[in-house]
Design a protein around this motif. Structure first.
Motif, mmCIF file in Angstrom:
data_model
loop_
_atom_site.group_PDB
_atom_site.id
_atom_site.type_symbol
_atom_site.label_atom_id
_atom_site.label_comp_id
_atom_site.label_asym_id
_atom_site.label_seq_id
_atom_site.Cartn_x
_atom_site.Cartn_y
_atom_site.Cartn_z
ATOM 1 N N ILE A 183 25.159 0.123 60.271
ATOM 2 C CA ILE A 183 24.427 0.893 61.094
ATOM 3 C C ILE A 183 25.146 1.841 61.894
ATOM 4 C CG2 ILE A 183 22.547 0.570 62.812
ATOM 5 C CD1 ILE A 183 21.397 0.114 60.355
ATOM 6 N N ASP A 184 24.796 3.159 62.244
ATOM 7 C CA ASP A 184 25.295 3.869 63.163
ATOM 8 C C ASP A 184 24.695 3.556 64.234
ATOM 9 O OD1 ASP A 184 25.697 7.400 63.675
ATOM 10 O OD2 ASP A 184 25.925 5.742 65.010
ATOM 11 N N TRP A 185 25.337 2.621 65.233
ATOM 12 C CA TRP A 185 24.711 2.118 66.671
ATOM 13 C C TRP A 185 24.465 3.124 67.461
ATOM 14 C CZ3 TRP A 185 22.857 -2.406 65.574
ATOM 15 C CH2 TRP A 185 23.490 -3.063 64.455
ATOM 16 N N ASN A 186 24.900 4.377 67.415
ATOM 17 C CA ASN A 186 24.318 5.393 68.585
ATOM 18 C C ASN A 186 23.116 5.793 68.329
ATOM 19 O OD1 ASN A 186 26.974 5.360 69.673
ATOM 20 N ND2 ASN A 186 27.785 6.552 68.067
ATOM 21 N N ASN A 187 22.749 6.102 67.028
ATOM 22 C CA ASN A 187 21.158 6.216 66.895
ATOM 23 C C ASN A 187 20.626 5.382 65.992
ATOM 24 O OD1 ASN A 187 22.183 7.041 64.364
ATOM 25 N ND2 ASN A 187 22.643 8.998 65.095
ATOM 26 N N MET A 188 20.850 4.276 65.646
ATOM 27 C CA MET A 188 20.279 3.045 65.015
ATOM 28 C C MET A 188 19.898 3.575 63.737
ATOM 29 S SD MET A 188 20.818 0.250 66.542
ATOM 30 C CE MET A 188 19.469 -0.618 65.516
ATOM 31 N N SER A 189 20.660 4.397 62.910
ATOM 32 C CA SER A 189 19.965 4.907 61.418
ATOM 33 C C SER A 189 21.424 4.304 60.607
ATOM 34 C CB SER A 189 20.031 6.345 61.575
ATOM 35 O OG SER A 189 21.497 6.829 62.087
ATOM 36 N N PRO A 190 20.731 4.458 59.366
ATOM 37 C CA PRO A 190 21.998 4.055 58.427
ATOM 38 C C PRO A 190 23.215 4.940 58.580
ATOM 39 C CG PRO A 190 19.900 4.158 57.225
ATOM 40 C CD PRO A 190 19.743 4.823 58.654
ATOM 41 N N ARG A 191 24.597 4.381 58.609
ATOM 42 C CA ARG A 191 25.430 5.158 58.924
ATOM 43 C C ARG A 191 25.650 6.175 57.641
ATOM 44 N NH1 ARG A 191 29.391 4.343 62.142
ATOM 45 N NH2 ARG A 191 28.709 2.436 62.825
ATOM 46 N N LYS A 192 26.052 7.303 57.809
ATOM 47 C CA LYS A 192 26.022 8.358 57.175
ATOM 48 C C LYS A 192 27.420 8.291 56.213
ATOM 49 C CE LYS A 192 23.086 11.376 59.452
ATOM 50 N NZ LYS A 192 22.826 10.267 60.129
#
Ligand SMILES: Nc1ccn([C@H]2C[C@H](O)[C@@H](COP(=O)(O)O)O2)c(=O)n1
Ligand SMILES: [Zn+2]
Length: 192
Positions: A183-192
């Motif tokens: 998870i990309d914790w800055n925007n809570m989306s799957p890490r690209k």
């Protein structure tokens, strides 16, 4: 790599430009509950068997989670984790609280009547009594490694007598990985 290529590679779907997981990548709800029991088991300090239990109500909401551990205030660095010890007082079995008991006592609802309990190991006779008395109606377990022990035979005898259903769950997935870095914790989306 554009979004289309990336989503194709990451078993994600591009729905209105947003990354969505493909349907088949979602965890089956029963696997989810058994996985929660397994995750709870990770908290157990028992060196030989870590067992977790997860109580789920009729609306498929989790109402209790527990693992096998020493009673509150009984320091698990002081109390014994031994088994087959020369002195019975050094055996963990006198002290340890079983996962099912803890899951039921940890309940976050008024009661656990008509609920199901997901547990890694088939309940012993003491936990079977607690399960029956609490009103739980279904036991879903993974392992029945102690199937021929009197404690397990007694559990099944009591469950059969009162109509508590029990059945062995076989997960579709061999494992479920939890990787915080997914998870990309800055925007809570799957890490690209
Ligand atoms: N359904 C169960 C069965 C066992 N446990 C706990 C009790 C002990 O801490 C451990 C079993 O120890 P072993 O005899 O395998 O060394 O697992 C439980 O919580 N629920
Ligand atoms: Zn037990």
């Amino acid at each position: 790599m554009d979004l289309a290529e990336m989503t194709a590679n990451m078993s994600l779907q591009n729905v209105n430009g947003k990354l969505q997981k493909k349907r088949e990548d979602y965890i089956d709800w029963r696997e989810y509950f058994m996985a929660m029991a397994f995750l709870a088991a990770k908290r157990s300090k028992d060196p030989s068997s870590q067992v977790g239990a997860c109580v789920v109500n009729k609306e498929n909401k989790i109402v209790g989670i527990g693992y096998n551990g020493m009673p509150l205030g009984c320091d698990d660095e002081v109390f014994p984790w031994g088994k087959n010890t020369p002195s019975p007082l050094d055996s963990k079995y006198l002290y340890v609280c079983h996962a099912e008991m803890n899951a039921i006592l940890n309940k976050n609802a008024a009661d656990v009547k008509d609920c199901s309990i997901y547990v890694g190991l088939f309940p012993c006779n003491e936990c079977a009594k607690i399960i029956i008395q609490s009103g739980i109606k279904e036991v879903i377990y993974l392992s029945d490694k102690h199937a021929h022990k009197p404690e397990t035979v007694a559990s099944k005898r009591m469950f059969d007598a009162v109509g508590v259903k029990y059945w062995q769950f076989t997960p579709k997935n061999e494992k479920i990985e939890i990787n915080f870095s997914d998870i990309d914790w800055n925007n809570m989306s799957p890490r690209k």
